[in-house]
Design an enzyme around this catalytic site. Structure first.
Site, mmCIF file in Angstrom:
data_model
loop_
_atom_site.group_PDB
_atom_site.id
_atom_site.type_symbol
_atom_site.label_atom_id
_atom_site.label_comp_id
_atom_site.label_asym_id
_atom_site.label_seq_id
_atom_site.Cartn_x
_atom_site.Cartn_y
_atom_site.Cartn_z
ATOM 1 N N GLU A 66 -1.611 1.657 -2.738
ATOM 2 C CA GLU A 66 -0.703 2.599 -2.069
ATOM 3 C C GLU A 66 -0.066 1.974 -0.836
ATOM 4 O OE1 GLU A 66 -1.738 7.010 -1.258
ATOM 5 O OE2 GLU A 66 -2.093 6.005 0.659
ATOM 6 N N TYR A 118 7.231 6.578 0.258
ATOM 7 C CA TYR A 118 5.872 6.519 -0.296
ATOM 8 C C TYR A 118 5.911 5.838 -1.659
ATOM 9 C CZ TYR A 118 1.420 7.921 -2.362
ATOM 10 O OH TYR A 118 0.192 7.903 -2.959
#
Length: 380
Positions: A190, A102
């Site tokens: 993101e 992530y």
């Protein structure tokens, strides 16, 4: 402002970030054509909506042939994911995932800066990781004066990878992503997941971006990507009428003059066990047309069962406001119960004008909040 994944992927690609080409499809036949174009025995079919949780909702599927592509496209198109109806798909090459990570940049109010967030536990359960094992998510505040220099990029990359070749690749990705984040006035950039493939490549197989609404004026290309949701359309309508409106999801519609009074009104509704449907500041005016437009906005929300109008009469006198309300509701017919509280200049005269009408007149804000909640409970 939110954009779709495929739009974010295009921005990623323009900054040299490692994303594979995908095809946007609005029909089952388009999805099949896309599959035929992709040189891969396995493809991924992904719903494109302005919300997360697509995988868990069944909006992301793998397909190994045309039959499966057709089947998955048919099932995903029209799907409701958290209130968003899927009207398009992204079809792209599937990759052999060895591990998931992530990575994101987000504006952090506490540190008053952008922060870089990284984790070796990427994927669909990142929210669970953040809740149960927050120590697995690394946060690095970014000094806006220096950005992400080489040393910081390498230091951050080591939090994800141990092998020096992957660290170098990751450091470059972090710098490119930050450049995109800053230059496009983003509030979030993101990658979840960022993956290491079995072939040793690092790829972004998902992309998410949101942008600062207050900076869109200097991002004309980004502005063209804006596709307002139904709630955003209402907010835009309110802005055009000179109102400030925010949808909150409750059942008591609020019409108030003044932002502070609007906040206090919502607090009062919550105090008595109710749920405000919105924040709506209409400004100071007794103009019946303005009241009608505000009511149209409130009642476009099908969840609204009661309307609470809370007006402070300062320069605008309460008796003028009362006359404006009577004139407005003589033109605008509705069966929804309406609670009105007037206070300020000529408040007694204003309340007298409203006596004997269909309105529920309250003298204090507490009375108004309690009455609105009681009426909702009677309807329920």
């Amino acid at each position: 402002m939110k954009i779709h994944e495929y739009q974010a992927r295009d921005l990623f690609a323009s900054y040299g970030l490692p994303v594979d080409k995908g095809y946007i499809c609005r029909s089952v036949d388009d999805a099949v054509k896309a599959y035929q174009e992709i040189d891969s025995p396995l493809v991924v079919v992904k719903a494109q909506v302005h919300t997360g949780g697509r995988g868990k909702a069944g909006g992301v599927k793998l397909a190994k042939d045309e039959v499966e592509v057709r089947k998955h496209a048919a099932s995903i198109l029209g799907m409701d994911i958290k209130g968003f109806i899927v009207d398009r798909l992204l079809v792209g090459k599937a990759v052999n995932i060895a591990s998931e990570y992530y990575v994101s940049y987000v504006i952090d109010r506490n540190s008053k800066s952008a922060i870089m967030m990284l984790s070796r536990e990427g994927g669909v359960d990142i929210e669970e990781v953040a809740e149960k094992t927050p120590d697995k998510i690394h946060k690095i505040a970014i000094d806006p004066m220096i950005g992400v220099p080489d040393y910081l990029a390498r230091e951050a990359a080591f939090k994800l990878f141990d092998e020096i070749g992957n660290v170098r690749k990751m450091a470059d990705i972090l710098q490119r992503l930050y450049k995109l984040f800053i230059e496009k006035d983003a509030s979030l950039a993101e990658i979840n997941p960022l993956v290491l493939t079995e072939e040793g490549e690092i790829k972004a197989i998902d992309a998410k971006m949101t942008f600062d609404d207050n900076a869109i004026y200097r991002q004309p290309k980004v502005a063209t990507l804006f596709e307002p949701t139904e709630e955003e359309k209402k907010e835009q309508f309110a802005k055009e009428k000179g109102f400030s409106y925010v949808h909150l999801g409750g059942d008591i519609g609020c019409m108030v003059n003044g932002a502070g009074l609007a906040m206090a009104t919502m607090d009062m509704i919550k105090l008595y066990g109710g749920n405000p449907a919105n924040f709506l500041d209409i400004g100071g005016s007794s103009n019946p047309t303005k009241v009608i437009e505000a009511m149209k906005l409130l009642l476009s929300d099908k969840d609204v069962k009661v309307v609470l109008i809370n007006i402070f009469g300062g320069i605008t006198r309460c008796d003028d406001v009362a006359r404006g309300l009577l004139e407005a509701f003589d033109k605008f017919k509705t069966d929804i119960p309406i609670v009105i509280r007037l206070t300020g200049t000529n408040e007694k005269e204003g309340r007298e004008l409203l006596k004997g009408t269909k309105f529920h007149v309250a003298e204090t804000m507490g009375d108004a909040g309690r009455k609105a909640v009681e009426l909702v409970n009677l309807i329920i």
